[in-house]
Enzyme design. Structure first.
Site, PDB file in Angstrom:
ATOM      1  NE  ARG A 320       1.686  26.373  25.819  1.00 37.71           N
ATOM      2  CZ  ARG A 320       1.535  27.619  26.434  1.00 37.71           C
ATOM      3  NH1 ARG A 320       2.513  27.998  27.349  1.00 37.71           N
ATOM      4  NH2 ARG A 320       0.503  28.283  26.356  1.00 37.71           N
ATOM      5  CG  HIS A 324       2.429  25.832  31.904  1.00 33.86           C
ATOM      6  ND1 HIS A 324       3.749  25.840  31.354  1.00 33.86           N
ATOM      7  CD2 HIS A 324       2.464  25.616  33.201  1.00 33.86           C
ATOM      8  CE1 HIS A 324       4.538  25.638  32.308  1.00 33.86           C
ATOM      9  NE2 HIS A 324       3.731  25.171  33.671  1.00 33.86           N
ATOM     10  CE1 TYR A 332      -1.527  31.490  26.746  1.00 35.46           C
ATOM     11  CE2 TYR A 332      -3.067  31.020  28.728  1.00 35.46           C
ATOM     12  CZ  TYR A 332      -1.891  30.694  27.670  1.00 35.46           C
ATOM     13  OH  TYR A 332      -1.334  29.411  28.178  1.00 35.46           O
TER      14      TYR A 332
END
Ligand SMILES: Cc1ncc(C[n+]2csc(CCOP(=O)(O)OP(=O)(O)O)c2C)c(N)n1
Ligand SMILES: [Mg+2]
Length: 435
Positions: A320, A324, A332
């Protein structure tokens, strides 16, 4: 042997190749012993060898570190066993449209035109587009938030998706939802994404069962992430499809992150495809950044589904490449991980394959193709931006079924019921059916 879980069985159980069998006796073992051997085909041309570990830094704040080799050479595209040159160019076009549409959505968000958040499938376009490309018109799709490319392939236009994110009256949900929860069960055979992770599986298994009850075997494709596959309902849905031999084609999109949790902290298995063994179904591993591998696995799983032989689990490994959703800067994620996967970008590598390796696309044709996409997106963006918001008084429309809005007739038989009566609030006796 077809691609899939290759079992080394010496005896048939009379049910085709679906159920795990005792393996042939290895040297020194007793025939008919307890040893079972299963293999999961892995079609990748590169097997990354690193892990993501949680470490604590200054003051105890958790962060992640990569351990292993990040300098491996970039793998080539594996040539497809099935795709014609023209089809490869079509898939490349879908992938590019997918990416550029999401870039346009990001701009619309930054201009304050989007209502709510935006989710991106950056780095996952090959998986979305090449998988949906393997479906036929009569098949069904249950996309998730990162599979906007799949919905494009299935016939939604960029303007539909842009209007959806802007909650416009002309969007697929007429402004009722401002995210990716839209589908089309009438014409395009697309079930809306369900945010409760895993819940699409039993729904799509039900679609396959419905088709079976109508005398057809179809392919029904859906997706789940590396995080979402941990849910109980994933097990229930896939197990049901397995025991009923339903034509579910499940892509487990292992993009290494479930929100901010790395895959290495979610499950102990190295490959999620091995879970297929426990379901008694074929499992396959593919490089999710290679559209040819994704298509071949999807095509074989769809053909199996159409033959009535049951579900397949395909693990597509990729990364990814954003957070999100748009609000998540993905701080992170260790930066070298992004660099590693950026070199393996599905579009850049496929473009190089078509232009330089295969020469199925000339530089002029490529420029025209890109210009065509830009033109389409500009027109769609202008249309979407200038289209109206829904009228406030229409807010409840389409939420509740109004008198005669649609008639649902039982297809097979009436459910068993007994008649009774109640006294309604107005004092009149009303007939009711009690189950
Ligand atoms: C059953 C359930 N639990 C938690 C959530 C909240 N949630 C939304 S997305 C997400 C992470 C999903 O990660 P993954 O399945 O790997 O998909 P990805 O975002 O990587 O595509 C979580 C925990 C949810 N939607 N449903
Ligand atoms: Mg994930």
């Amino acid at each position: 042997m077809t691609r899939g879980m290759a079992r080394k069985d010496s005896k048939s159980n009379g049910k085709g190749d679906r159920r795990p069998q005792a393996a042939p006796s290895p040297a020194g073992a007793q025939p008919g012993g307890d040893l079972r051997i299963y293999t999961i085909p892995d079609y990748r041309l590169e097997k990354p060898s690193f892990t993501i570990q949680q470490v604590c830094k200054d003051g105890g704040a958790a962060c992640y570190e990569i351990r292993g080799d990040l300098d491996a050479p970039v793998p080539p595209i594996r040539s497809s066993k099935y795709l014609q040159p023209k089809q490869c160019v079509e898939i490349y076009r879908w992938m590019l449209l997918n990416r550029k549409m999401e870039q346009a959505l990001e701009n619309l968000y930054k201009q304050g035109k989007v209502v709510g958040g935006v989710y991106f499938g950056l780095g996952q376009e090959a998986c979305s587009c090449a998988s949906a490309y393997a479906l036929r018109e009569e098949d069904w799709l249950g996309p998730m938030i990162r599979n906007q490319g799949s919905t494009l392939v299935r016939g939604f236009s960029p303007r539909d998706i842009m209007m959806q994110y802007m909650a416009k009256a002309g969007s697929p949900t007429h402004g009722r939802d401002a995210s990716s929860h839209f589908g089309d069960i009438k014409d395009r055979n697309v079930v809306s994404p369900i945010s409760t992770l895993g819940d699409l599986l039993p729904v799509l298994a039900g679609v396959a069962l419905g088709a079976r009850l109508q005398g057809r075997n179809i392919a029904v494709m859906t997706y789940i992430g590396d995080g979402g596959q941990s849910t109980g309902v994933t097990y229930e849905g896939l197990n049901f499809a397995a025991v009923q031999d339903l034509g579910l084609v499940l892509f487990v999109e292992n993009n290494l992150w479930a929100y901010s949790t790395p895959a290495d902290m979610q499950f102990r298995v190295k490959d999620l495809a091995v879970r297929a063994i426990a379901y008694g179904i074929p499992g396959v591993i593919d490089d999710g950044t290679d559209p040819c591998q994704v298509y071949d696995a999807a095509h074989e799983a769809c053909e199996r589904a159409r033959r009535g032989q049951g579900p397949t689990l395909i693990e597509a490994k990729m990364m990814r490449m954003k957070g999100h959703a748009i609000h998540d800067a993905a701080d992170y994620v260790p930066k070298p991980l992004f660099e590693y996967w950026r070199k393996r970008d599905c579009i850049t590598r496929f473009e190089n394959y078509l232009l330089n390796v295969r020469k199925w696309l000339t530089p002029t044709e490529n420029r025209e193709l890109i210009a065509g996409i830009d033109q389409q997106l500009e027109a769609d963006r202008d249309f979407a931006v200038s289209s109206p918001m829904p009228e406030p008084e229409s807010a409840a429309g389409g939420v509740y079924c109004e008198n005669g809005c649609h008639e649902i007739k039982p297809k097979y038989a009436m459910p068993k019921s007994r008649k009774g009566s109640v006294v309604s609030a107005g004092g009149k006796e009303a007939a009711v059916h009690l189950r």
